[in-house]
Design a protein around this motif. Structure first.
Motif, PDB file in Angstrom:
ATOM      1  N   LYS A  83     -29.991  22.750  11.381  1.00 52.94           N
ATOM      2  CA  LYS A  83     -30.780  21.870  11.417  1.00 52.94           C
ATOM      3  C   LYS A  83     -31.753  21.450  10.250  1.00 52.94           C
ATOM      4  O   LYS A  83     -31.744  22.461   9.499  1.00 52.94           O
ATOM      5  CB  LYS A  83     -31.799  21.878  12.574  1.00 52.94           C
ATOM      6  CG  LYS A  83     -31.345  21.873  14.241  1.00 52.94           C
ATOM      7  CD  LYS A  83     -32.402  21.831  14.996  1.00 52.94           C
ATOM      8  CE  LYS A  83     -31.874  21.400  16.190  1.00 52.94           C
ATOM      9  NZ  LYS A  83     -32.907  21.549  17.423  1.00 52.94           N
ATOM     10  N   ILE A  84     -31.936  20.208  10.118  1.00 50.79           N
ATOM     11  CA  ILE A  84     -32.827  19.876   8.691  1.00 50.79           C
ATOM     12  C   ILE A  84     -33.926  20.355   9.121  1.00 50.79           C
ATOM     13  O   ILE A  84     -34.587  20.017  10.053  1.00 50.79           O
ATOM     14  CB  ILE A  84     -32.545  18.170   8.619  1.00 50.79           C
ATOM     15  CG1 ILE A  84     -31.158  17.609   8.244  1.00 50.79           C
ATOM     16  CG2 ILE A  84     -33.432  17.860   7.449  1.00 50.79           C
ATOM     17  CD1 ILE A  84     -30.999  16.428   8.413  1.00 50.79           C
ATOM     18  N   GLY A  85     -34.583  20.973   8.041  1.00 48.33           N
ATOM     19  CA  GLY A  85     -35.780  21.527   8.221  1.00 48.33           C
ATOM     20  C   GLY A  85     -37.293  20.792   8.063  1.00 48.33           C
ATOM     21  O   GLY A  85     -38.291  21.260   7.920  1.00 48.33           O
ATOM     22  N   VAL A  86     -37.191  19.420   8.585  1.00 52.74           N
ATOM     23  CA  VAL A  86     -38.309  18.706   8.519  1.00 52.74           C
ATOM     24  C   VAL A  86     -39.013  18.731   9.754  1.00 52.74           C
ATOM     25  O   VAL A  86     -38.315  18.643  10.999  1.00 52.74           O
ATOM     26  CB  VAL A  86     -38.034  17.122   8.210  1.00 52.74           C
ATOM     27  CG1 VAL A  86     -39.176  16.177   8.431  1.00 52.74           C
ATOM     28  CG2 VAL A  86     -37.422  16.994   6.994  1.00 52.74           C
ATOM     29  N   THR A  87     -40.475  18.816   9.823  1.00 53.14           N
ATOM     30  CA  THR A  87     -41.054  19.327  11.125  1.00 53.14           C
ATOM     31  C   THR A  87     -41.820  18.174  11.442  1.00 53.14           C
ATOM     32  O   THR A  87     -42.253  18.004  12.678  1.00 53.14           O
ATOM     33  CB  THR A  87     -41.806  20.568  11.100  1.00 53.14           C
ATOM     34  OG1 THR A  87     -42.771  20.281  10.001  1.00 53.14           O
ATOM     35  CG2 THR A  87     -41.017  21.709  10.754  1.00 53.14           C
ATOM     36  N   ARG A  88     -42.335  16.885  10.630  1.00 54.47           N
ATOM     37  CA  ARG A  88     -43.267  16.322  10.796  1.00 54.47           C
ATOM     38  C   ARG A  88     -42.982  15.126  10.263  1.00 54.47           C
ATOM     39  O   ARG A  88     -43.005  15.100   9.007  1.00 54.47           O
ATOM     40  CB  ARG A  88     -44.590  16.789  10.718  1.00 54.47           C
ATOM     41  CG  ARG A  88     -45.721  15.867  10.945  1.00 54.47           C
ATOM     42  CD  ARG A  88     -47.287  16.318  10.296  1.00 54.47           C
ATOM     43  NE  ARG A  88     -48.283  15.371  10.787  1.00 54.47           N
ATOM     44  CZ  ARG A  88     -49.361  15.328  10.101  1.00 54.47           C
ATOM     45  NH1 ARG A  88     -49.437  16.340   9.135  1.00 54.47           N
ATOM     46  NH2 ARG A  88     -50.272  14.532  10.152  1.00 54.47           N
ATOM     47  N   LEU A  89     -43.232  13.712  10.752  1.00 50.53           N
ATOM     48  CA  LEU A  89     -43.527  12.630  10.223  1.00 50.53           C
ATOM     49  C   LEU A  89     -44.848  11.850  10.225  1.00 50.53           C
ATOM     50  O   LEU A  89     -45.291  11.881  11.141  1.00 50.53           O
ATOM     51  CB  LEU A  89     -42.392  11.514  10.662  1.00 50.53           C
ATOM     52  CG  LEU A  89     -40.926  11.838  10.730  1.00 50.53           C
ATOM     53  CD1 LEU A  89     -40.069  10.744  11.446  1.00 50.53           C
ATOM     54  CD2 LEU A  89     -40.468  12.103   9.188  1.00 50.53           C
ATOM     55  N   SER A  90     -45.384  11.930   9.102  1.00 47.91           N
ATOM     56  CA  SER A  90     -46.958  11.587   9.120  1.00 47.91           C
ATOM     57  C   SER A  90     -46.914  10.313   8.313  1.00 47.91           C
ATOM     58  O   SER A  90     -45.997   9.437   8.203  1.00 47.91           O
ATOM     59  CB  SER A  90     -47.647  12.389   8.187  1.00 47.91           C
ATOM     60  OG  SER A  90     -47.312  12.360   6.570  1.00 47.91           O
ATOM     61  N   ASP A 113     -46.380  11.083  14.029  1.00 43.11           N
ATOM     62  CA  ASP A 113     -47.661  10.427  13.964  1.00 43.11           C
ATOM     63  C   ASP A 113     -47.455   9.272  14.345  1.00 43.11           C
ATOM     64  O   ASP A 113     -46.481   8.500  14.218  1.00 43.11           O
ATOM     65  CB  ASP A 113     -48.230  10.451  12.565  1.00 43.11           C
ATOM     66  CG  ASP A 113     -48.744  11.826  12.227  1.00 43.11           C
ATOM     67  OD1 ASP A 113     -48.281  12.854  13.001  1.00 43.11           O
ATOM     68  OD2 ASP A 113     -49.386  12.180  11.057  1.00 43.11           O
ATOM     69  N   ASP A 114     -48.590   8.737  15.060  1.00 48.09           N
ATOM     70  CA  ASP A 114     -48.747   7.325  15.591  1.00 48.09           C
ATOM     71  C   ASP A 114     -48.536   6.100  14.300  1.00 48.09           C
ATOM     72  O   ASP A 114     -47.917   5.086  14.628  1.00 48.09           O
ATOM     73  CB  ASP A 114     -50.031   7.006  16.241  1.00 48.09           C
ATOM     74  CG  ASP A 114     -50.304   7.612  17.533  1.00 48.09           C
ATOM     75  OD1 ASP A 114     -49.410   8.316  17.865  1.00 48.09           O
ATOM     76  OD2 ASP A 114     -51.423   7.439  18.042  1.00 48.09           O
ATOM     77  N   LEU A 115     -48.857   6.538  13.177  1.00 42.74           N
ATOM     78  CA  LEU A 115     -48.658   5.622  12.043  1.00 42.74           C
ATOM     79  C   LEU A 115     -47.434   6.095  11.085  1.00 42.74           C
ATOM     80  O   LEU A 115     -47.331   5.628  10.188  1.00 42.74           O
ATOM     81  CB  LEU A 115     -49.872   5.525  11.222  1.00 42.74           C
ATOM     82  CG  LEU A 115     -51.258   5.122  11.947  1.00 42.74           C
ATOM     83  CD1 LEU A 115     -52.305   5.026  11.086  1.00 42.74           C
ATOM     84  CD2 LEU A 115     -50.896   3.643  12.686  1.00 42.74           C
ATOM     85  N   ALA A 116     -46.499   7.040  11.556  1.00 46.53           N
ATOM     86  CA  ALA A 116     -45.566   7.393  10.571  1.00 46.53           C
ATOM     87  C   ALA A 116     -44.487   6.328  10.318  1.00 46.53           C
ATOM     88  O   ALA A 116     -44.229   6.152   9.182  1.00 46.53           O
ATOM     89  CB  ALA A 116     -44.766   8.345  11.385  1.00 46.53           C
TER      90      ALA A 116
END
Length: 352
Positions: A83-90, A113-116
């Protein structure tokens, strides 16, 4: 000596300009690596499938972008790969760069995030996040996305779906999110849905009029859930173009009179692999009559249900029209096909 200096400087400038022109309208490759950028027929697309973590993804969008209105963002790995190791979109992940579509799959992404995607709200048309680890998704953002037609967040771990407020949304897929919950009126403010996929979410109950507000609905997929019964108006449709209702591989045992309405000729009803033992005339005759004008056959598929073949099915087996509508592999609990001539003759002979 001065001439050589000027020549060298001129060649350096020419080389720099050639490099810029070679990457234009994209940023310089080294500034966005390991992401890549390409331009096709005026569209600028970005692929970040090779990023390793959140920091690498965010760093790519700190580059100097000649244009910030891009078309497609892709971050996808094959399911056989790690898997691609990205955990969060901020809110800062994409900086000021906007996209009309996002395709994200097979990542370790757990939160958005709501504003990602806020910079893209006005232009975003499709958003896909699949085969990842999302435990929640900000469905409330849909009211701010006037062009969003396609939202797919399947094969995640999302537990709650808030009400969908969207005039533009046509395709919604939240399949394969175990124990996903939503309100009875969740879809009432999304009137233009055409495709609604809610399969394999452990759904147990369909409240009356849950899908009655969808006036353009073509496909409703409720398969592979845990539905045990269908109550009056649980499948009431107002869409004149409904084509498929998928209820296969549930636990359906009882079906109440008036459970479904609004069908028209050519609508397929998939009910195979359930636990129904009866096809009561008071429940089903009206449903069959609603599609009798269809040119298609096998519209209602009941394979692998343990039906009791007694006098209660005479209304069905004695009608050539109804037996054309019902799937040809529908069988009794002993395996005898309902369209077996011997069975039909026996019931017509012995049942009043």
């Amino acid at each position: 000596m001065h001439l050589l200096v000027y020549l060298s400087l001129g060649l350096f400038i020419l080389g720099a300009e050639a490099s810029s022109k070679g990457s234009w309208p994209c940023p310089e490759p080294e500034e966005i690596a390991p992401c890549t950028c390409n331009s096709d027929a005026g569209d600028i697309n970005m692929d970040c499938s090779n990023v390793q973590n959140d920091e690498e993804l965010s760093a790519a969008f700190k580059a100097n972008f000649p244009f910030t209105d891009l078309n497609r963002f892709t971050m996808i790995k094959n399911l056989s790969d790690e898997k691609i190791g990205v955990t969060r979109l901020s809110a800062d992940t994409f900086s000021n760069v906007t996209f009309t579509s996002f395709a994200i799959s097979h990542t370790t992404l757990t939160s958005v995030d709501d504003l990602a995607f806020s910079k893209s709200f006005a232009i975003m048309e499709s958003l896909v996040i699949s085969y990842s680890d999302l435990t929640s998704f900000p469905f409330d953002i849909l009211k701010n996305c006037p062009k969003l037609k396609d939202l797919r967040v399947f094969n995640n771990q999302i537990k709650h779906m808030s009400n969908i407020h969207s005039e533009s949304l046509e395709y919604l897929q939240v399949s394969h999110n175990p124990e996903l919950h939503f309100n009875d009126d969740t879809f009432q403010t999304a009137p233009n849905l055409k495709q609604l996929l809610l399969n394999k979410i452990d759904l147990q109950y369909i409240a009356p009029d849950t899908f009655a507000a969808q006036e353009r609905l073509e496909t409703l997929d409720l398969s592979e859930n845990k539905i045990t019964s269908l109550v009056p108006d649980s499948l009431r449709f107002t869409s004149p173009v409904i084509k498929e209702i998928k209820l296969q591989k549930n636990h359906i045992e009882t079906v109440d009179e008036g459970f479904i309405s609004g069908l028209s000729g050519g609508a397929f009803l998939w009910m195979q692999h359930n636990r129904m033992t009866e096809i009561p005339e008071n429940v089903w005759r009206e449903v069959f009559d609603s599609v009798v004008d269809a040119a298609s056959k096998d519209l209602f598929v009941f394979d692998d249900n343990p039906f009791r073949c007694d006098c209660h099915i005479k209304w069905l087996v004695s009608s050539d029209t109804y037996m054309t509508i019902i799937g040809e592999n529908t069988s009794c609990d002993d395996g005898t096909l309902l369209n077996d001539d011997i069975l039909g003759d026996f019931i017509n002979q012995h049942c009043p």
